[in-house]
Design a protein around this motif. Structure first.
Motif, PDB file in Angstrom:
ATOM      1  N   LYS A  87       0.845  -1.248  -0.050  1.00 23.30           N
ATOM      2  CA  LYS A  87      -0.069   0.164   0.029  1.00 23.30           C
ATOM      3  C   LYS A  87       0.936   1.156  -0.032  1.00 23.30           C
ATOM      4  O   LYS A  87       2.054   1.164   0.082  1.00 23.30           O
ATOM      5  N   PHE A  88       0.252   2.230  -0.316  1.00 27.06           N
ATOM      6  CA  PHE A  88       0.945   3.656  -0.189  1.00 27.06           C
ATOM      7  C   PHE A  88       0.720   4.590   0.939  1.00 27.06           C
ATOM      8  O   PHE A  88      -0.411   4.753   1.431  1.00 27.06           O
ATOM      9  N   GLU A  89       1.853   5.185   1.254  1.00 28.48           N
ATOM     10  CA  GLU A  89       1.749   5.915   2.454  1.00 28.48           C
ATOM     11  C   GLU A  89       0.530   7.150   2.373  1.00 28.48           C
ATOM     12  O   GLU A  89       0.569   7.909   0.988  1.00 28.48           O
ATOM     13  N   GLY A  90      -0.309   7.317   3.129  1.00 32.94           N
ATOM     14  CA  GLY A  90      -1.453   8.305   2.790  1.00 32.94           C
ATOM     15  C   GLY A  90      -2.508   7.761   2.335  1.00 32.94           C
ATOM     16  O   GLY A  90      -3.411   8.537   2.537  1.00 32.94           O
ATOM     17  N   CYS A  91      -2.512   6.635   1.855  1.00 34.16           N
ATOM     18  CA  CYS A  91      -3.808   6.116   1.063  1.00 34.16           C
ATOM     19  C   CYS A  91      -4.431   5.384   2.562  1.00 34.16           C
ATOM     20  O   CYS A  91      -4.067   4.930   3.145  1.00 34.16           O
ATOM     21  N   TYR A  92      -5.981   5.617   2.248  1.00 37.72           N
ATOM     22  CA  TYR A  92      -6.765   5.206   3.483  1.00 37.72           C
ATOM     23  C   TYR A  92      -7.508   4.315   2.648  1.00 37.72           C
ATOM     24  O   TYR A  92      -8.241   4.526   1.996  1.00 37.72           O
ATOM     25  N   HIS A  93      -7.658   2.966   3.346  1.00 32.70           N
ATOM     26  CA  HIS A  93      -8.719   2.011   2.624  1.00 32.70           C
ATOM     27  C   HIS A  93      -9.789   1.503   3.759  1.00 32.70           C
ATOM     28  O   HIS A  93     -10.074   0.382   3.636  1.00 32.70           O
ATOM     29  N   GLY A  94      -9.999   2.554   4.755  1.00 33.36           N
ATOM     30  CA  GLY A  94     -10.910   2.076   5.871  1.00 33.36           C
ATOM     31  C   GLY A  94      -9.942   1.574   7.120  1.00 33.36           C
ATOM     32  O   GLY A  94      -8.722   1.463   7.022  1.00 33.36           O
ATOM     33  N   HIS A  95     -10.572   0.955   8.004  1.00 32.56           N
ATOM     34  CA  HIS A  95     -10.083   0.613   9.154  1.00 32.56           C
ATOM     35  C   HIS A  95      -9.621  -0.877   9.286  1.00 32.56           C
ATOM     36  O   HIS A  95      -9.908  -1.586  10.289  1.00 32.56           O
ATOM     37  N   VAL A  96      -9.301  -1.318   8.196  1.00 30.74           N
ATOM     38  CA  VAL A  96      -8.944  -2.758   8.015  1.00 30.74           C
ATOM     39  C   VAL A  96      -7.557  -2.921   8.751  1.00 30.74           C
ATOM     40  O   VAL A  96      -6.566  -2.108   8.786  1.00 30.74           O
ATOM     41  N   ASP A  97      -7.440  -3.911   9.620  1.00 27.60           N
ATOM     42  CA  ASP A  97      -6.167  -4.064  10.528  1.00 27.60           C
ATOM     43  C   ASP A  97      -4.809  -4.073  10.018  1.00 27.60           C
ATOM     44  O   ASP A  97      -4.050  -2.950   9.983  1.00 27.60           O
ATOM     45  N   SER A  98      -5.082  -4.610   8.679  1.00 25.51           N
ATOM     46  CA  SER A  98      -3.414  -4.868   8.105  1.00 25.51           C
ATOM     47  C   SER A  98      -3.329  -3.680   7.185  1.00 25.51           C
ATOM     48  O   SER A  98      -2.276  -3.379   6.481  1.00 25.51           O
ATOM     49  N   ALA A 100      -3.068   1.524  17.679  1.00 21.58           N
ATOM     50  CA  ALA A 100      -3.106   0.637  18.500  1.00 21.58           C
ATOM     51  C   ALA A 100      -3.970  -0.684  18.220  1.00 21.58           C
ATOM     52  O   ALA A 100      -4.992  -0.344  17.496  1.00 21.58           O
ATOM     53  N   GLY A 101      -3.671  -1.718  18.943  1.00 20.34           N
ATOM     54  CA  GLY A 101      -4.383  -2.697  18.718  1.00 20.34           C
ATOM     55  C   GLY A 101      -4.307  -3.796  17.711  1.00 20.34           C
ATOM     56  O   GLY A 101      -4.872  -4.635  17.148  1.00 20.34           O
ATOM     57  N   ILE A 102      -3.219  -3.268  16.651  1.00 17.86           N
ATOM     58  CA  ILE A 102      -3.012  -3.958  15.587  1.00 17.86           C
ATOM     59  C   ILE A 102      -1.572  -4.831  15.879  1.00 17.86           C
ATOM     60  O   ILE A 102      -0.369  -4.158  16.009  1.00 17.86           O
ATOM     61  N   PRO A 103      -1.649  -6.098  15.790  1.00 20.26           N
ATOM     62  CA  PRO A 103      -0.622  -6.848  16.162  1.00 20.26           C
ATOM     63  C   PRO A 103       0.543  -6.817  15.114  1.00 20.26           C
ATOM     64  O   PRO A 103       0.491  -6.575  13.940  1.00 20.26           O
ATOM     65  N   PRO A 104       1.837  -6.414  15.531  1.00 15.67           N
ATOM     66  CA  PRO A 104       3.003  -6.330  14.559  1.00 15.67           C
ATOM     67  C   PRO A 104       2.879  -7.385  13.418  1.00 15.67           C
ATOM     68  O   PRO A 104       3.126  -7.021  12.529  1.00 15.67           O
TER      69      PRO A 104
END
Ligand code: KE4
Length: 433
Positions: free
Chosen positions: A143-154, A172-176
């Motif tokens: 993906k590209f910096e600044g692009c937003y695709h909704g609040h999908v974890d990954s 927060a809340g997204i496992p590495p």
């Protein structure tokens, strides 16, 4: 003329909202955090105007973040909702309207041979990347910096829109381990893209992007960048996924892919096709889409997917756009706004950038040429904040964040554009540059 807004009722509503809703809002960008103020609460909206709880009227350029392409509460959409709802609001059983919507999407977006309806843009992009992983049996996503695709974890990695607005591009809340499968690179950097594919190519399931990124303001791809993306994804067997949740059915009938003549493998859609009701969709080549349950091994589902009332609202909106030759009309209005803004910027100095595609636009508060998130982040946030509040005092509501895009609707008439230009003239100060 400027007017001091009474905000008594909105303040009281916000106080009550914060007692039971996190931050008092159901989506962070609505909290006005990036303009250091409290949001107004809307009471009603019609056409290009919204009315808040205190009776203030605003000319609206947020358009509920894109869906309101006809303007608010269009009669044709309201009639379709009412007529359909009288026959039942949800079945969880296939209904004909789902076929009509699927056929309409496939007709307007030729790269989409089959489509699955969902209930938000987030669901659309989340499902599209799961499908890409299932189809290619690979795990990495670019993906590209600044692009937003909704609040999908990954995908909440170096994301735009609300995530950026709060200065925490990651969440927060997204496992590495989730984020580890996501490779993020700057937009409009062809050499970095080639290096990335040379290094990871045969592990990349797909590349997802907003072909015209509009969640860090409106950024345009440089000549050849999208074509390079298409050739690299083809070369390495990765899927090209266009997130057209915002641009789809907005910049053209067939979205950005129609304008640039690039055919993605999958497309995420939403906003306009819901007519203001909760709708998302993802679609693409039949061979790929047939990997979805119940045909194939990639599971995806939704209680309200293809909801008949939402289908009717979306279809009414698309049909109205067709009947009114909407895209040509929006280009004319957008050009009027652009001509006026460029005249104003001639006298206001060099500290501003302006991007527009059809009915989507963004005024940046920087002298830097806008090519990706790094350039957007040179913007003067304080200057934007002052602009926002001055525009609101003039009765014009623009997005409460410099990382959003403005939307014109078919209900914005020439006189509204004149009013907007007069407000802009008063709201931006001559830049020092
Ligand atoms: P939703 O899940 O919010 O319906 O869609 C997510 C999404 C996906 N892809 C793109 C290109 C998007 O612009 C969006 C959502 N857009 C933001 C506005 N920039 C929604 C506003 C909000 O988060 O409240």
């Amino acid at each position: 003329m400027s007017h001091v807004r009474d905000s008594t009722k909105s303040q009281d509503l916000f106080r009550k909202a914060k007692l039971r809703i996190p931050g008092g809002v159901n989506s962070p960008v609505r909290a006005f955090r990036n303009v250091d103020g409290d949001p107004f609460f809307v009471d009603s909206a019609k056409g290009a105007y919204i009315t808040d709880a205190d009776g203030n009227h605003y000319l609206d350029y947020v358009g509920t973040w894109g869906p309101a392409i006809l303007g608010h509460a269009p009669d044709s959409v309201l009639q379709a909702i009412q007529k359909t709802a009288l026959k039942g609001t949800s079945f969880g059983i296939p209904s004909e309207l789902e076929i009509t919507m699927a056929e309409k999407i496939c007709d307007w977006v030729p790269s989409v041979e089959k489509v699955r309806m969902v209930n938000s843009g987030t669901e659309a992009t989340m499902s599209a990347i799961r499908l890409a992983r299932g189809y290619t049996r690979r795990t990495k996503i670019i993906k590209f910096e600044g692009c937003y695709h909704g609040h999908v974890d990954s995908l909440l990695v170096a994301a735009g829109s609300g995530a950026l607005t709060h200065g925490e591009p990651d969440s927060a809340g997204i496992p590495p381990s989730f984020a580890a499968e996501t490779i993020t690179i700057p937009f409009n950097k062809p050499e970095l893209l080639k290096e990335c594919f040379a290094k990871y190519g045969d592990t990349i399931a797909g590349v997802i992007l907003e072909p015209y990124p509009a969640n860090a303001g409106l950024i345009l791809p440089q000549e050849g960048f999208l074509a390079l993306l298409r050739s690299l994804t083809t070369q390495y067997g990765s899927l090209l996924i266009f997130d057209e949740v915002m641009t789809g059915f907005r910049v053209a009938r067939g979205g950005v892919q129609e304008l640039v003549g690039i055919t993605p493998d999958l497309t995420a859609m939403g906003k306009v096709i819901g007519g203001g009701l909760p709708v998302g969709a993802f679609g693409g080549k039949a061979e790929i889409m047939n990997f979805l349950a119940p045909n194939g091994p990639v599971y995806q589902a939704g209680t309200l997917s293809g909801n008949p009332v939402a289908m009717a609202a979306g279809l009414a909106q698309l049909n109205e756009m067709e009947q009114q030759n909407g895209y040509q009309a929006l280009e004319k209005t957008g050009a009027q706004l652009e001509d006026g803004v460029k005249e104003i910027l001639k006298e206001k100095g060099l500290g501003y950038q302006w991007n527009r595609v059809g009915s989507m636009f963004c005024l940046f508060f920087t002298a830097e040429k806008i090519i990706n998130l790094d350039s957007v982040q040179t913007s003067d946030l304080n200057a934007f904040k002052n602009f926002f509040w001055r525009m609101l005092a003039e009765g014009v509501y623009v997005a409460p964040s410099p990382y959003e895009t403005g939307f014109i609707s078919l209900s914005h008439h020439s006189s509204d554009i004149d009013k907007t230009l007069s407000a802009i003239q008063k709201s931006i100060t001559p830049s020092k540059k």
